[in-house]
Scaffold this active site. Structure first.
Site, mmCIF file in Angstrom:
data_model
loop_
_atom_site.group_PDB
_atom_site.id
_atom_site.type_symbol
_atom_site.label_atom_id
_atom_site.label_comp_id
_atom_site.label_asym_id
_atom_site.label_seq_id
_atom_site.Cartn_x
_atom_site.Cartn_y
_atom_site.Cartn_z
ATOM 1 N N ASP A 1 -34.406 36.297 43.322
ATOM 2 C CA ASP A 1 -34.588 34.842 43.442
ATOM 3 C C ASP A 1 -34.233 34.162 42.128
ATOM 4 O OD1 ASP A 1 -36.783 35.834 42.062
ATOM 5 O OD2 ASP A 1 -38.245 35.320 43.595
ATOM 6 N N ASN B 1 -50.525 34.228 46.487
ATOM 7 C CA ASN B 1 -50.617 33.693 47.846
ATOM 8 C C ASN B 1 -49.921 34.610 48.861
ATOM 9 O OD1 ASN B 1 -47.968 33.295 47.237
ATOM 10 N ND2 ASN B 1 -47.968 31.072 47.497
ATOM 11 N N HIS C 1 -46.866 35.808 48.594
ATOM 12 C CA HIS C 1 -45.413 35.643 48.716
ATOM 13 C C HIS C 1 -44.661 36.863 48.186
ATOM 14 C CE1 HIS C 1 -44.744 33.361 44.629
ATOM 15 N NE2 HIS C 1 -44.535 34.641 44.460
ATOM 16 N N GLU D 1 -42.631 31.629 50.550
ATOM 17 C CA GLU D 1 -43.987 31.110 50.510
ATOM 18 C C GLU D 1 -44.668 31.206 51.876
ATOM 19 O OE1 GLU D 1 -44.965 30.858 47.679
ATOM 20 O OE2 GLU D 1 -44.114 29.264 46.450
HETATM 21 C C1 GLP Z 1 -42.783 35.044 41.031
HETATM 22 C C2 GLP Z 1 -41.574 35.783 41.588
HETATM 23 C C3 GLP Z 1 -41.985 36.923 42.476
HETATM 24 C C4 GLP Z 1 -43.045 37.758 41.797
HETATM 25 C C5 GLP Z 1 -44.275 36.908 41.563
HETATM 26 C C6 GLP Z 1 -45.425 37.661 40.943
HETATM 27 O O1 GLP Z 1 -43.250 34.072 41.895
HETATM 28 N N1 GLP Z 1 -40.712 34.929 42.324
HETATM 29 O O2 GLP Z 1 -40.855 37.711 42.785
HETATM 30 O O3 GLP Z 1 -43.375 38.871 42.594
HETATM 31 O O4 GLP Z 1 -43.876 35.869 40.678
HETATM 32 O O5 GLP Z 1 -45.206 37.804 39.574
HETATM 33 P P1 GLP Z 1 -46.134 38.543 38.577
HETATM 34 O O6 GLP Z 1 -45.695 39.959 38.602
HETATM 35 O O7 GLP Z 1 -45.845 37.889 37.254
HETATM 36 O O8 GLP Z 1 -47.544 38.359 39.002
#
Ligand code: GLP
Length: 241
Positions: free
Chosen positions: A67, A136, A138, A143
């Site tokens: 992403d 959440n 995702h 989302e």
């Molecule tokens: C972002 C990314 C996700 C990732 C999420 C959790 O929203 N788009 O791909 O999994 O963060 O990130 P973290 O590992 O920093 O908790």
């Protein structure tokens, strides 16, 4: 789903890197889908170590970003292009021509989504998709309550996601409101999926994703429908299981 619980966030990364490395050894021209965020940083560290010390070669690997934020240039430290270069690409022998990123500055977002979709198809699809999970539920930037049927698409980020990711920015107002993400359709099309989670804040979404109903309200729950998913959790993230 196969679930492995290890003792620390670092161990999550080390085991994930071993799995990625084994897949690269098995298929040197494999196509990787790569997540960002705090969780996979230990995995990237270990992959770089394996490249330097154990001869792991990325020469024939192709890598796709999962992403990207809309509005951030590739050299912006908060862009996911910058993240992947910083944590992996610049330290390994992955040819620049095999690095596939989303242009967060694309003027025509719909066209950029189509281009990326096409690029994935031309690469023959993703062999191994690495994922984290949002608080959440995702995955990527899919989302809650989005359709499972989407391919690469424009996302309006959830307030929870923006607040959570604000820790990487100077202020919440600087967190982009939109992103482009691989959709659930793209993620489910990957031959194999590795989901990593560490920390107490992930135990509820992990529980809902694994033990709850399959519903767009918890995007990660869709992974229950994929035939080859491995979850690597630390003890905190596995707390409710
Ligand atoms: C972002 C990314 C996700 C990732 C999420 C959790 O929203 N788009 O791909 O999994 O963060 O990130 P973290 O590992 O920093 O908790």
């Amino acid at each position: 789903m196969r679930i492995t619980t290890v003792s620390s966030a670092n161990e999550v990364g080390v085991l994930a890197a071993q799995i990625v490395a084994a897949d690269i050894h098995r298929k040197p021209d494999c196509v990787l889908g790569l997540a960002t965020g705090e969780t996979p940083q230990a995995m990237y560290r270990e992959l770089v170590r394996l490249h330097r010390e154990a001869g792991l070669s990325f020469q024939r690997v192709t890598a796709f970003a999962l992403d990207e934020y809309i509005g951030l240039a590739p050299d912006n430290p908060n862009s996911y292009s910058h993240y992947l270069h910083t944590h992996l690409f610049r330290h390994v022998n992955l040819p620049a021509s095999n690095i596939c990123l989303i242009d967060g500055l694309a003027r025509d977002v719909a066209l950029e989504c189509d281009r990326y979709e096409q690029q994935i198809a031309e690469a023959g699809g993703i062999d191994l998709q690495v994922l984290g999970i949002g608080q959440n539920g995702h995955i990527g930037f899919n989302e809650p309550a989005m359709s499972f049927a989407r391919g690469v698409h424009l996302v309006e980020l959830d307030a929870v996601t923006r607040a959570d990711n604000a820790r990487f920015f100077a202020h919440l107002t600087e967190v982009p409101r939109y992103a482009i993400s691989l959709g659930i359709k793209n993620i489910l099309a990957a031959k194999k999926i590795l989901l990593l989670a560490s920390g107490q804040s992930k135990c509820a979404p992990v529980y809902q994703a694994i033990r709850g109903a399959v519903t767009p309200r918890v995007p990660a729950s869709v992974l229950q429908d994929h035939p080859d998913v491995m979850l690597i959790l630390d003890q905190d993230a596995a707390d409710l299981l």
